[in-house]
Design an enzyme around this catalytic site. Sequence first.
Site, short mmCIF file in Angstrom:
data_model
loop_
_atom_site.label_atom_id
_atom_site.label_comp_id
_atom_site.label_asym_id
_atom_site.label_seq_id
_atom_site.Cartn_x
_atom_site.Cartn_y
_atom_site.Cartn_z
N TRP A 152 9.26 -1.47 -8.96
CA TRP A 152 9.72 -2.59 -8.14
C TRP A 152 10.85 -2.20 -7.20
O TRP A 152 11.10 -2.90 -6.23
CB TRP A 152 10.17 -3.76 -9.03
CG TRP A 152 11.14 -3.39 -10.10
CD1 TRP A 152 10.86 -3.16 -11.43
CD2 TRP A 152 12.56 -3.20 -9.96
NE1 TRP A 152 12.00 -2.83 -12.10
CE2 TRP A 152 13.06 -2.85 -11.23
CE3 TRP A 152 13.45 -3.29 -8.89
CZ2 TRP A 152 14.41 -2.58 -11.45
CZ3 TRP A 152 14.79 -3.01 -9.10
CH2 TRP A 152 15.26 -2.67 -10.37
N GLY A 234 8.65 5.04 -13.29
CA GLY A 234 9.26 3.97 -14.06
C GLY A 234 10.10 4.53 -15.20
O GLY A 234 10.57 5.68 -15.15
N SER A 235 10.26 3.74 -16.23
CA SER A 235 11.16 4.10 -17.32
C SER A 235 10.57 5.19 -18.20
O SER A 235 9.35 5.35 -18.32
CB SER A 235 11.47 2.87 -18.19
OG SER A 235 10.34 2.52 -18.96
N GLU A 256 7.19 10.32 -13.18
CA GLU A 256 8.53 10.33 -12.59
C GLU A 256 9.32 9.25 -13.31
O GLU A 256 9.15 8.07 -13.05
CB GLU A 256 8.45 10.08 -11.08
CG GLU A 256 9.72 10.45 -10.34
CD GLU A 256 10.61 9.25 -10.08
OE1 GLU A 256 11.59 9.06 -10.85
OE2 GLU A 256 10.34 8.50 -9.14
N ARG A 284 23.41 2.30 -2.94
CA ARG A 284 22.11 2.10 -2.29
C ARG A 284 21.22 1.27 -3.20
O ARG A 284 21.11 1.52 -4.40
CB ARG A 284 21.46 3.46 -2.01
CG ARG A 284 20.09 3.39 -1.37
CD ARG A 284 19.49 4.77 -1.33
NE ARG A 284 18.15 4.77 -0.78
CZ ARG A 284 17.21 5.68 -1.04
NH1 ARG A 284 17.50 6.69 -1.87
NH2 ARG A 284 16.03 5.61 -0.51
#
Length: 484
Positions: A152, A234-235, A256, A284
């Site tokens: 997201w 993601g996690s 990743e 950021r």
Amino acid sequence: MSAEITTGIWTGTTLGPATDDSTFDVHDPATGEIIAEVADATVDDALAALGAAHDAQDAWAATTARHRSVVLADLARAVTTRSEELARVLSREMGKPLREAAAEVANTAEFFRWYAGEAERLPGRYADSPGGQGRILVTRRPVGPCLAITPWNFPLSMAARKIAPALAAGCTVVVKPAAETPLVMLKLGEILARVFSHHEVPEGVVSIVPTTDAAALSAALMADPRLRKVTFTGSTAVGRTLVRQSADLLLRTSMELGGNAPFVVAADADLDAAVNGAVAAKTRNAGQVCVAANRFIVVADVAEEFTARLAERFDALPVGPGTDPETRVGPLVTPEAVARVSALVDAAVAAGARQVTARTRADVPGEGYFYPPTVLADVPCGADVLNTEIFGPVATVSVVGDLEEAIAVANDTDAGLAAYGYSASAAGVEALASRLKAGMVAVNRVNIADVAAPFGGVDQSGFGREGGTEGIEEYLDTRYVALP
């Protein structure tokens, strides 16, 4: 504000509702209000998308490299043409400032543009056997239908970073966007459909299936032998689950995953550059970046000045809706994200950490999911905030004796995605570049991502690379032909 109704499943080139007509709400994180209702894909919808990808795979793989290159180049131009619209949708549903959203859209176009070139440069080899018994021909072939699970926080560019090399390699793709940010991906679906139609791309080459039941969809797709690859951003926890699920069918995987990036400041660092870099690397996207600096490790000689200057800069950052041109720090993505960051800070302060910045949650907008940019000093070594990917605008400063100790502290983590370091000496630069443990190391700069460079981590931050010439290899199988 009434919700915009968006029927949101792209299967091939057709946009339609979920099989059971169910929908889910998309919220503006700056206000909490519902801004859209999106079709909530079921397992049957996902399997239909995989079926379309499987049916289109041979035809897409058979197209020429030049044809795939032209399609990707046209996608880059089409994204650029609609850049303002895409940036506004992205800012609205994700909360990031407009200038950052515009940069993400530009980066998206660059991925399509880069892989337009890579499509025509697929690797191969032809050589005589050293023993003289024949010749060796090595070619690459597309792995087959892929599942791309996108995050997201960069919903558009991270999707492009997966879709573009897959298409360049000759693979079809089913994309599962995050439920928090499906709208910009549906806009990309419109662009894909138009460009594909113009070039007579087989129906089913890319499908987009938003859902609130990601676990069920992923499990069903990964149990289907028609799927051949999974790429996930993601996690680490979810990545581990996906890797386990991939084992039964021996799927190709690219992961990743989470980071815990150190930011080392040597005694001889240019403090102006280091502070500027620290602000950029931490704030950021409100700190919601997998490569965000998480732990600022500063040599004692400059620690007090660095911390004071960083806190001053943080307190001056305008916080507000991403659609406001003055905003530099937007909201977090959900109320749960705010609660999580707040709990990490509260626990650290209770354990003895000192908040150096002046602002509290009462000083940021009351509506929406905002958290003030925060600097913590004197954080106890065992605090969760030092060992957890914060994913918020919170910087922790740890003081060390020298660069040797700083590098040792930086490497004391099981994550290994990104690392940053500042030093003005050749010896310091060499030490940071060669000894920081991460898949990506930035020295005296923080803009670490580049479409032409391999992006990915080591250890618990995953494996595989996206971007660069290395990125397309993740979508290719090696084939050896023995010739007389």
